[in-house]
Design a protein around this motif. Structure first.
Motif, mmCIF file in Angstrom:
data_model
loop_
_atom_site.group_PDB
_atom_site.id
_atom_site.type_symbol
_atom_site.label_atom_id
_atom_site.label_comp_id
_atom_site.label_asym_id
_atom_site.label_seq_id
_atom_site.Cartn_x
_atom_site.Cartn_y
_atom_site.Cartn_z
ATOM 1 N N LEU A 191 30.883 38.706 37.065
ATOM 2 C CA LEU A 191 32.111 38.098 37.550
ATOM 3 C C LEU A 191 31.792 37.414 38.871
ATOM 4 O O LEU A 191 31.145 37.992 39.739
ATOM 5 N N PHE A 204 33.369 35.470 42.197
ATOM 6 C CA PHE A 204 34.577 35.274 42.985
ATOM 7 C C PHE A 204 34.281 34.342 44.150
ATOM 8 O O PHE A 204 33.203 34.402 44.732
ATOM 9 N N LYS A 216 36.192 29.829 33.464
ATOM 10 C CA LYS A 216 37.179 30.037 34.516
ATOM 11 C C LYS A 216 38.279 30.952 33.988
ATOM 12 O O LYS A 216 38.782 30.752 32.884
ATOM 13 N N ASN A 242 34.225 33.112 47.953
ATOM 14 C CA ASN A 242 34.131 33.839 49.209
ATOM 15 C C ASN A 242 35.173 33.279 50.168
ATOM 16 O O ASN A 242 34.919 32.339 50.907
ATOM 17 N N LYS A 243 36.357 33.874 50.179
ATOM 18 C CA LYS A 243 37.462 33.383 51.007
ATOM 19 C C LYS A 243 37.512 34.082 52.354
ATOM 20 O O LYS A 243 38.183 33.634 53.265
ATOM 21 N N ASN A 294 44.633 35.620 40.876
ATOM 22 C CA ASN A 294 43.413 35.177 41.562
ATOM 23 C C ASN A 294 42.480 34.490 40.570
ATOM 24 O O ASN A 294 42.317 34.941 39.441
ATOM 25 N N GLU A 295 41.844 33.394 41.014
ATOM 26 C CA GLU A 295 40.889 32.668 40.193
ATOM 27 C C GLU A 295 39.506 33.282 40.320
ATOM 28 O O GLU A 295 39.091 33.648 41.415
ATOM 29 N N PHE A 296 38.784 33.389 39.196
ATOM 30 C CA PHE A 296 37.399 33.835 39.205
ATOM 31 C C PHE A 296 36.704 33.263 37.987
ATOM 32 O O PHE A 296 37.342 32.708 37.090
ATOM 33 N N TYR A 297 35.388 33.347 37.984
ATOM 34 C CA TYR A 297 34.586 32.867 36.852
ATOM 35 C C TYR A 297 33.852 34.030 36.216
ATOM 36 O O TYR A 297 33.508 35.004 36.881
ATOM 37 N N SER A 343 43.138 36.239 37.069
ATOM 38 C CA SER A 343 43.450 37.666 36.952
ATOM 39 C C SER A 343 44.962 37.868 36.824
ATOM 40 O O SER A 343 45.743 36.933 37.002
#
Length: 93
Positions: free
Chosen positions: A86, A88, A66, A90-91, A73-76, A69
């Motif tokens: 990467l 992300f 985890k 899906n918002k 923003n959160e990403f894995y 940025s």
């Protein structure tokens, strides 16, 4: 073709051993385990396989870490072998 020895321990992977108890399954991925190592993944990626007795064996193939940025923003980060992706959420709906 050159052969090179790669130390996978430095990449955050660990060796999978066969179960001593054939009736029990290997530990499953997931859970809220605390992070103990700096390179230990937050989520493990495993592949289900069967041994010669027909028991389920889970083989580690990668991991997900985890990250946040610079914009917050959160990403894995998903790593399977040499592949690094990467991931992300899906918002957009």
């Amino acid at each position: 073709m050159k052969e090179a020895e790669v130390n996978l321990v430095d990449e955050g992977f660990e060796e999978v051993e066969k179960n001593a108890n054939p009736g029990k399954e290997a530990p499953k991925a997931g859970g809220d385990a605390p992070r103990t190592g700096s390179n230990r993944p937050d989520l493990r990626v495993v592949q289900a396989d069967r041994d010669r007795d027909g028991n389920v064996v889970y083989m580690n193939v990668g991991g997900m870490w985890k990250n946040i940025s610079k914009a917050g923003n959160e990403f894995y980060t998903l790593k399977i072998g040499n592949l690094k992706l990467l991931v992300f959420p899906n918002k957009n709906k």
